[in-house]
Enzyme design. Sequence first.
Site, PDB file in Angstrom:
ATOM      1  N   ASN A   1      43.462  37.802  46.068  1.00 55.83           N
ATOM      2  CA  ASN A   1      43.177  37.651  44.636  1.00 55.83           C
ATOM      3  C   ASN A   1      42.653  36.246  44.393  1.00 55.83           C
ATOM      4  OD1 ASN A   1      43.119  37.467  41.857  1.00 55.83           O
ATOM      5  ND2 ASN A   1      45.059  38.530  41.565  1.00 55.83           N
ATOM      6  N   ASP A   2      41.334  36.108  44.386  1.00 60.15           N
ATOM      7  CA  ASP A   2      40.731  34.788  44.229  1.00 60.15           C
ATOM      8  C   ASP A   2      40.972  34.188  42.848  1.00 60.15           C
ATOM      9  OD1 ASP A   2      39.782  34.882  46.786  1.00 60.15           O
ATOM     10  OD2 ASP A   2      37.761  35.503  46.247  1.00 60.15           O
ATOM     11  N   CYS A   3      41.507  34.984  41.954  1.00 62.04           N
ATOM     12  CA  CYS A   3      41.749  34.492  40.594  1.00 62.04           C
ATOM     13  C   CYS A   3      43.187  34.031  40.383  1.00 62.04           C
ATOM     14  CB  CYS A   3      41.387  35.564  39.568  1.00 62.04           C
ATOM     15  SG  CYS A   3      39.626  35.953  39.566  1.00 62.04           S
TER      16      CYS A   3
ATOM     17  N   GLN B   1      37.567  28.750  41.756  1.00 70.14           N
ATOM     18  CA  GLN B   1      37.659  28.995  43.192  1.00 70.14           C
ATOM     19  C   GLN B   1      37.359  27.758  44.043  1.00 70.14           C
ATOM     20  OE1 GLN B   1      36.396  31.992  41.340  1.00 70.14           O
ATOM     21  NE2 GLN B   1      38.594  32.268  41.559  1.00 70.14           N
TER      22      GLN B   1
END
Length: 807
Positions: free
Chosen positions: A482-484, A499
């Site tokens: 989950n890059d968020c 990011q």
Amino acid sequence: MKFGYFDDVAKEYVITTPETPWPWINYLGNEDFFSLISNTAGGYSFYKDAKFRRITRYRYNNVPMDNGGRYFYINDGNSVWSPGWKPCKTPLDNYECRHGMNYTKIKGEKDGISAEVLFFVPLKTWAEVQKVTLTNTSNETKKLKLFSFMEWALWNAATDMENFQRNFSTGEVEIEGSTIYHKTEYKERRDHYAYYSVNTEIDGYDTDRETFFGLYNGFHEPQKVLEGKPGMSVAHGWSPVASHYIEVELKPGESKDFVFVLGYVENAQEEKWESKGIINKTKAKATLAKFDTAEKVDAAFDELKTYWEELLDVYTVDSGDEKLDRMVNIWNQYQCMITFNFSRSASYFESGIGRGMGFRDSNQDLIGFVHQIPERARERIIDIASTQFPDGGCYHQYQPLTKRGNNDIGGGFNDDPMWLILGVVSYIKETGDFSILDEMVPFDNDMSVAKTMFDHLTISFDHVVNNLGPHGLPLIGRADWNDCLNLNCFSNDPNESFQTTENKTEGSKAESLMIAGLFVVYGRDYIELCNVLGKTEEAARAQKHVDAMIEAVKQHGWDGDWYLRAYDYYGKKVGSKENKEGQIFIESQGWCTMAEIGKEEGMCTKALDSVKERLDCEYGIVLNNPPFSEYVVEYGEISSYPAGYKENAGIFCHNNPWVIIGEVLNGNAERAWDYFKKICPAYLEDISDLHKTEPYVYSQMIAGKDAFKPGEAKNSWLTGTAAWNFYTISQYILGVRPDYNGLIVDPCIPSDWKGFTVNRKFRGTLYNIEVVNNDSVEKGIWVDGNKIEGNVIPMQKSSAVSVKVVI
């Protein structure tokens, strides 16, 4: 409501109205030359890299939507129209778009004229072919004026939209016969040009955009089309385009074919010029000669269809459910192949500029296509591993043209390394090719520090071992899958990227339970591989670390009814009942139940029941609950989205399969099947007006139960959802999966299924597998009538075997 229908025999989705809820697109090409095409002929083409070799221009986020593409205008004196409805939007008497396997057919009819266009990229060809068929269906002779149109991009798609000082002064073309050559910057540093040609004499042309359109006209009303005559313009510095003008006369019932070819050429430095200022057209003319008749085009099209028949013939199911069968046999596998080609870089939601091939993404995509093209999977694995760092860290992305890491994104996403184990193990189980482990693979594309692929796997495993936090759980770095969820970002500046901004990684206590589960799952795969290779000492060493991770999760990753999601920078729990919002997350429930951590203690059952209670809804499983209603600076981007969208309690279809596999491993077939159907596109066709995106491919995200409009989808096509759902349905629910020594058959289907059949090609043998769900007879597996022990069918020497499975 529906906007078309599936034609399963032809392997096509047929769109019957041009006004779909969103542009419904298809992809052309499968190796070097690619195109995106919408149901109204919008889109663009590129060679290998959508950023650095953009051939035609496309305007994202435009009003009206989906402007720009490969257009044909027909001026029959009474009206001006296009077979794809757009851009003219002249009402048609009939319209149809057929999206098939790497091709699209668009047909429009108006006032006794039928215009059908076949678009495809032939195999091993750096060109898009467009066969236009004009037919007079009336009782009188028709005289038509046909205009083609293509707008060139200036190669680098990013600077094409930024550097107008240069771009408005560099456009350059050549016209020779019926071919328009785009040679902007060719005389300088470029060794490539593009061309657009037609296989007949033309009656005129235009190559200057303002001349063709008129400065204040749009795509829907080009000045020269309205006038019914070409401008014979030559672009000098200004925006270059390519338009052919052809006068056509058709008798009643007569048809005429015209073959247009959009191509790309590269010439060696010493072969760039035919004469001073005149480009070397040898390669372009050779390609044009291959497609200069309709018969040659039809033969190439048949070759393409045969190619796809063979690809899709490796794994087929007959379940009696047409929706399931069309997804497994056609569309899901097709989407997996498209995702293999593009990772996450080029769609109607991704411009191809800011994103390349993902390290994590491309490894996951492998599980969706390795059975179809194992030789290209091998090549892809080596490309991916070559961008890794000596400490096991990775560039998060690499550019497909250069195969070098993307410095703009960098690394530090701490789940990345473990995915390489998934990719390599999946390849070896499919092919039996252990030689890939002996390949010398560079770090950061530097062969002077190359090590074997097996060493890369060891280093990937150890990257987690060497980056543990205070609870013995993996440090998250910039982010995990989950890059968020940016636990080390702390951004209050809207001009920063969540990011790529790391303000506080030093001394962080941010740990990920998702990476912990991932480490256990693929750590076991690594251990099994070591044992198969006879590397027992390494297997024993790795086992200690996996066992330690399991204990760390049990002691520090359990919240009573579900697994925690993470610990934040300060060491506080994320995804806990102690939190105000975001109390439970899907990722750790999926991976820790896939790893079966605490199964004996009932943890897996409790966690999966909590998913059902807290995260499930009509349209799928949401990512977290409750959604965030305010910005939490120590969580980052996840809390910046409106409730129910994207990572803030949206249905992220990519991670739903992890829970489905967890349910399969926990023996709950009914719930697994229910979850699968909720996000499977073929089962959502009737709500296309709500869902919006294509009913034949998965989308990345569906708006969750807390959203303004639950059920609305976004980001279709390029998503790990494709590979994970095919992997889940084919290898876990249907239960046919490759192993080192044979083919495992271990289905987990609902009790009301009577059974199904699967035909699976595996290492040179066709396995005809019949699964019977029957409580009244002896259970087991029979191969050619002989019962075997266990559920692993040993490797067979014959070309085909019959397998009967009674469950």
